[in-house]
Design an enzyme around this catalytic site. Structure first.
Site, PDB file in Angstrom:
ATOM      1  N   ARG A 108      -3.507 -10.420   4.815  1.00  0.00           N
ATOM      2  CA  ARG A 108      -3.852 -10.380   3.385  1.00  0.00           C
ATOM      3  C   ARG A 108      -2.676  -9.779   2.602  1.00  0.00           C
ATOM      4  NH1 ARG A 108      -6.178  -6.864  -0.389  1.00  0.00           N
ATOM      5  NH2 ARG A 108      -7.728  -7.810  -1.787  1.00  0.00           N
TER       6      ARG A 108
ATOM      7  N   LYS B 102       0.810  -1.217   0.000  1.00  0.00           N
ATOM      8  CA  LYS B 102       0.000   0.000   0.000  1.00  0.00           C
ATOM      9  C   LYS B 102       0.843   1.267   0.000  1.00  0.00           C
ATOM     10  CE  LYS B 102      -4.295  -2.007   1.577  1.00  0.00           C
ATOM     11  NZ  LYS B 102      -5.388  -2.038   2.573  1.00  0.00           N
TER      12      LYS B 102
END
Length: 278
Positions: free
Chosen positions: A256, A220
């Site tokens: 995840r 991210k």
């Protein structure tokens, strides 16, 4: 539908491998839009050690465009069916905000409904209760198209915790069993770098709620905000692993990630060190 996860003997969390069947996801958009390519990548992630495959047909990156449910089903259902035809034991999660897509995916063999909208969509709570599937409720301020425009909180940890508590309560009131509910603080979904770091520092607090905790920080953009050399999503492996290891130590039960093999290896080593000291 596979209805359980068998804990790892060494106590490490489960690894959820990301499989985006989209043309526009931030990390791998377009790479796996073809059914055969998506199937092969999903099977490879399982071989690398993924415990769960999270399959999504609509990007939720900042600025992403919505996808209608027919198009989303056309993307994800053939992939779920193809993977489970090859690996009937595969545990699959469907990453969607749409009840009809979730219902079709669960019907095709998925185990979890991973909803970035925390089952706030029309009919979502009743649908999940009828499906009796596992669910993940994520916090997101705003919506994907605009969530990063100007995120603001008085106290991000308190507000996210209160939101997740309310959504978990609503899910249980609708008839979803507590043991089938996971919570996700939503790293990067309507948060600044400071918000993300505060939430990660408070993960033990979220893990103490009595629900499973799902954590996703893989590749991210906040990593680039810390290390400006990480301009590409593929340059963020080190930061992703650091976040994953921190989350595991803080009590996350599902991590995840995009980089499955590397994450599994890091978690195995961390668990071996921790167990050797007992």
């Amino acid at each position: 539908m596979k209805g359980f996860l068998t804990p790892h003997p060494d106590g490490r969390p489960f690894v959820m491998g990301v499989l985006n069947v989209t043309p526009d996801s931030f990390s791998d958009g377009g790479r796996f839009i073809d059914v055969d390519a998506a199937r092969d990548h999903g099977l490879a992630l399982l071989e690398e050690g993924a415990d769960i495959l999270d399959i999504g047909g609509e990007s939720t990156r900042p600025g992403a465009r919505p996808v209608d449910e027919i198009e989303e089903m056309d993307r994800v259902l053939p992939v779920i069916e193809a993977i489970r035809a090859m690996r009937p034991d595969a545990i699959v999660s469907i990453d969607t905000m749409k009840p009809d897509v979730a219902g079709a995916a669960i019907g095709a063999g998925a185990w979890m409904w991973n909803d970035v909208n925390a089952l706030r969509g029309e009919g979502a709570l009743d649908c999940a209760a009828d499906l009796q599937c596992a669910v993940c409720l994520m916090h997101m301020q705003g919506e994907p198209g605009s969530m990063q425009d100007a995120p603001a909180y008085e106290n991000v940890v308190t507000e996210v915790a209160q939101f997740l508590g309310r959504r978990a309560g609503a899910a249980m009131s609708a008839g979803i069993a507590k043991e089938k509910i996971w919570l996700d603080p939503g790293i990067g979904f309507g948060k600044t770098l400071a918000h993300n770091l505060a939430l990660m520092a408070a993960l033990e607090h979220f893990a103490g709620f009595g629900f499973g905790l799902l954590f996703g920080a893989s590749r991210k953009r906040f990593i680039q905000a810390i290390d400006e050399t990480a301009a590409s999503a593929q340059d963020r492996l080190g930061g992703s692993l650091a976040a994953a290891l921190h989350a595991a130590r803080a009590g996350a039960s599902i991590i995840r990630v995009h980089d499955v093999r590397e994450t599994v290896q890091a978690l195995k080593v961390q668990a071996a060190i921790a167990n050797a000291g007992r």
